[in-house]
Design an enzyme around this catalytic site. Structure first.
Site, PDB file in Angstrom:
ATOM      1  N   LYS A   1      45.999  27.285  61.705  1.00 34.41           N
ATOM      2  CA  LYS A   1      45.333  27.097  60.424  1.00 34.41           C
ATOM      3  C   LYS A   1      44.755  25.684  60.366  1.00 34.41           C
ATOM      4  O   LYS A   1      45.452  24.702  60.642  1.00 34.41           O
ATOM      5  CB  LYS A   1      46.332  27.313  59.284  1.00 34.41           C
ATOM      6  CG  LYS A   1      45.706  27.505  57.925  1.00 34.41           C
ATOM      7  CD  LYS A   1      46.730  27.959  56.902  1.00 34.41           C
ATOM      8  CE  LYS A   1      46.082  28.181  55.539  1.00 34.41           C
ATOM      9  NZ  LYS A   1      47.058  28.643  54.529  1.00 34.41           N
TER      10      LYS A   1
ATOM     11  N   GLU B   1      56.302  40.340  45.578  1.00 31.01           N
ATOM     12  CA  GLU B   1      56.500  40.244  44.129  1.00 31.01           C
ATOM     13  C   GLU B   1      57.507  41.267  43.607  1.00 31.01           C
ATOM     14  O   GLU B   1      58.309  40.958  42.720  1.00 31.01           O
ATOM     15  CB  GLU B   1      55.156  40.434  43.415  1.00 31.01           C
ATOM     16  CG  GLU B   1      54.154  39.311  43.666  1.00 31.01           C
ATOM     17  CD  GLU B   1      53.322  39.499  44.912  1.00 31.01           C
ATOM     18  OE1 GLU B   1      52.451  38.650  45.180  1.00 31.01           O
ATOM     19  OE2 GLU B   1      53.545  40.499  45.631  1.00 31.01           O
TER      20      GLU B   1
ATOM     21  N   ARG C   1      51.717  43.240  40.282  1.00 34.71           N
ATOM     22  CA  ARG C   1      52.212  43.944  41.457  1.00 34.71           C
ATOM     23  C   ARG C   1      53.696  44.323  41.318  1.00 34.71           C
ATOM     24  O   ARG C   1      54.213  45.084  42.142  1.00 34.71           O
ATOM     25  CB  ARG C   1      52.016  43.083  42.705  1.00 34.71           C
ATOM     26  CG  ARG C   1      50.622  42.486  42.819  1.00 34.71           C
ATOM     27  CD  ARG C   1      50.403  41.800  44.143  1.00 34.71           C
ATOM     28  NE  ARG C   1      50.014  42.776  45.156  1.00 34.71           N
ATOM     29  CZ  ARG C   1      49.869  42.481  46.445  1.00 34.71           C
ATOM     30  NH1 ARG C   1      50.121  41.259  46.876  1.00 34.71           N
ATOM     31  NH2 ARG C   1      49.498  43.413  47.300  1.00 34.71           N
TER      32      ARG C   1
END
Length: 624
Positions: free
Chosen positions: A289, A372, A400
């Site tokens: 990244k 979640e 969610r």
């Protein structure tokens, strides 16, 4: 900027006309263009830098848009947008009327699936693959998913389904050991432990630093090159390879990897072979990244997303604390006062303001990853045994976990506090991240108290108030800064279900919730109207509503939430039950998909800025 190759690419078809040996240069130009454009517009940064070579290779091998590329979350899709005809629009990224920060079907035929939330790519790509098969089309579907998103249950549900189907599907696991924060849980540890990163590094070093030696040993050189570029790790790693393969092959996928995600020519070679294979395939790609920009490589969390390049100013103004920071300080203070408090986040430690809390209370901090549903049920379990959970979660992500909120928390009346960040319009991130539905979907849940603070002090006081209750509670606050108030450090509480009149006026009364109180006060000054800060959506202050209805001719409800089923609906229901209905104007988010862009501009266009609200109210009153 000098990008001669990139300037020739107006579509993936142009890219596919280039020679393979030109692709590294294309990737280098693309990365440089990204660095320049994102610095000007702001947006997701490190994730896009890490996906440059993979994006080039995918569009080079796959016949997009006939073949389908589904980007999970989508914050790594800027290179994809540049290569699919939107290079000259990158200066409009995340601005109103400009490019969206995520793939968007209405924006381009190459954006085959709209995303923004994680772990949806495999299921969506599987659906496309099955639809093509049923229609007799020989297209290919590819899901590109990060190792952070792969930790979510929905990804494994899709893997489980796809592995049992005779379908041509490729899942690319983009493994950079990150989501927004560092990944947590058993899966990332498994990938790090059982995929031979060290071997890949050794081979890379041999290639980079031992060329002359290997040139004199052609047999050894040939072995090293084959080992570096081979699709699977070499046989001497058999035991570790077996453990890596078992995770995905037990799902019915043929595993290939791990492959260097920054070697575009190697990626092209591997993808060319995989495109011709039948059945479910999984390609494991190792990326970094922030690749190509040292600051982002060294701190990918900080550089996950960046703002616009700052304008030159003589000095800098001190900005007031954000609501997120107010919550973070309250959490530390409340945890210091109550050792039963535990904090939970679904992979949003930085965004939810929990970094300082984690450092101070590491044993009472739980980042459960992009999960979640699990976060909410985990909180419910903690609560049954006397802990006091605080779930820090964005409004859009709480959607969610709706079933868990209802079934596991509310029906059992467990004292879990939901600190709901990003309530209302969020601006540049657009509709996938807008928190405009929560009051509507929370209000119908039994046992749940819902509070909407109107400023920083109210945020702290309402957090303390809800935390003290022995039942489910939610405090919903907006993104960004408040009024710049000096926030007291106390943990004082306020009466539950009681609003407060902020301004006394005549004839017209504003019934305002949360972030809209300030706009209501601004307009009320010009109209000599009353303003009630309701504080609570549930239980709503029935006595105050009755009083306002009895003493005013016109009522105006203002909220930064969908009008349908929101706080204004609660006001109407209450007044109707009391027989106190008066002419009433409901102001909130209309029944449309919100756009991306500057938050103040979006609020103005929806009639919720002070200026737009005044015009709307005056026009309404003029017709009465």
């Amino acid at each position: 900027m000098n990008t001669p190759l990139l300037d020739q690419i107006n579509s993936p078809a142009d890219l596919r006309q280039m020679k393979e040996n030109q692709l590294p240069a294309v990737a280098a130009e693309l990365r440089q263009f990204l660095l320049d454009s994102v610095a000007q517009t702001g947006g997701h940064f490190a994730s896009n830098l890490g996906a440059v070579e993979l994006t080039v290779a995918l569009h080079y091998i796959y016949n997009t848009p006939t073949d389908h590329l589904v980007w999970d979350v989508g914050h790594q899709s800027y290179p994809h947008k540049i290569l699919t005809g939107r290079k000259n629009l990158m200066h409009t990224m995340r601005q109103y009327g400009g490019l969206a920060g995520f793939p968007k079907r209405s924006e381009s035929e190459y954006d085959v699936f709209g995303v923004g939330h994680s772990s949806t790519s495999i299921g969506a790509a599987l659906g496309m693959a099955i639809a093509d098969k049923l229609a007799g089309r020989d297209n290919r579907s590819v899901a590109i998913i990060g190792d952070g998103a792969m930790t979510a249950g929905q990804a494994f549900e899709a893997l489980n389904c796809a592995g049992d189907m005779d379908v041509n599907l490729l899942v690319i696991l983009n493994d950079n050991e990150m989501s927004i924060s560092h990944n947590v849980g058993a899966l990332p540890k498994h990938l790090a432990r059982h995929v031979m990163r060290d071997m890949r590094g050794v081979l890379h070093e041999i290639k980079q630093h031992s060329t002359k030696v290997l040139d004199k040993l052609p047999v050894v050189k040939e072995i090293a090159e084959k080992a570096e570029s081979t699709i699977k790790t070499i046989a001497s790693e058999g035991e570790h390879l077996h453990q890596s393969l078992s995770l995905f092959e037990n799902f019915g996928f043929e595993y290939t990897g791990a492959v260097d995600g920054h070697n575009v020519e190697q990626l092209v070679h591997v993808l060319r072979e995989l495109r011709e294979k039948k059945g479910p395939q999984l390609l494991h790609v190792i990326t970094k990244k922030g690749q190509g920009y040292k600051l982002a490589e060294n701190d990918p969390i900080k550089y996950h997303a960046i703002g616009k390049a700052p304008a030159n100013t003589e000095g800098s103004l001190k900005t007031p604390p954000t609501y997120t920071q107010v919550f973070g300080q309250w959490l530390i203070d409340q945890a210091s006062a109550d050792e039963k408090l535990v904090a939970i986040t679904p992979a949003m430690s930085e965004g939810s303001g929990l970094v300082a809390y984690e450092k101070q209370f590491p044993s009472r901090f739980f980042d459960v990853g992009i999960a979640e549903q699990h976060a909410v049920t985990f909180a419910a379990g903690l609560s049954t045994q006397g802990a006091k959970p605080v779930v820090a979660i964005y409004s859009t992500f709480l959607q969610r976990a709706y079933d868990q909120l209802v079934h596991d928390v509310a029906l059992q009346n467990l004292p879990v506090l939901f600190a709901i960040d990003r309530g209302g319009i969020v601006g540049a991130d657009g509709p996938t991240h807008a928190g405009v539905y929560d009051l509507s979907y929370l209000r119908c849940i039994p046992n749940l108290v819902i509070a909407t603070p109107s400023n920083e002090q109210e945020c702290r006081d309402l957090l303390s108030t809800c935390y003290a209750l022995n039942q489910p509670t939610a405090v919903r606050y907006p993104r960004g800064t408040g009024l710049g108030l000096i926030v007291e450090s106390s943990l004082k509480t306020v009466p539950v279900g009681k609003g407060i009149v902020r301004r006394e006026g005549k004839r017209v009364a504003f019934i305002a919730f949360g972030s809209m109180v300030q706009a209501a006060l601004t307009v009320a000054e010009k109209l000599d109207a009353t303003v009630a800060d309701m504080r609570f959506v549930k239980p709503i202050d029935e006595a105050l509503l009755q009083q306002l209805a009895q003493t005013h001719d016109y009522l105006i409800c203002v909220e930064e939430n969908a009008v349908q089923g929101g706080a204004g609906s609660a006001v109407l229901e209450t007044l109707a039950a009391q027989g106190s209905l008066k002419p009433i104007l409901l102001c909130g988010i209309p029944d449309v998909v919100t756009e991306h862009g500057d938050a103040a501009l979006l609020l103005d266009k929806m009639g919720l800025s002070a200026t737009a609200l005044e015009a709307r109210v005056r026009d309404w009153l003029a017709n009465k």
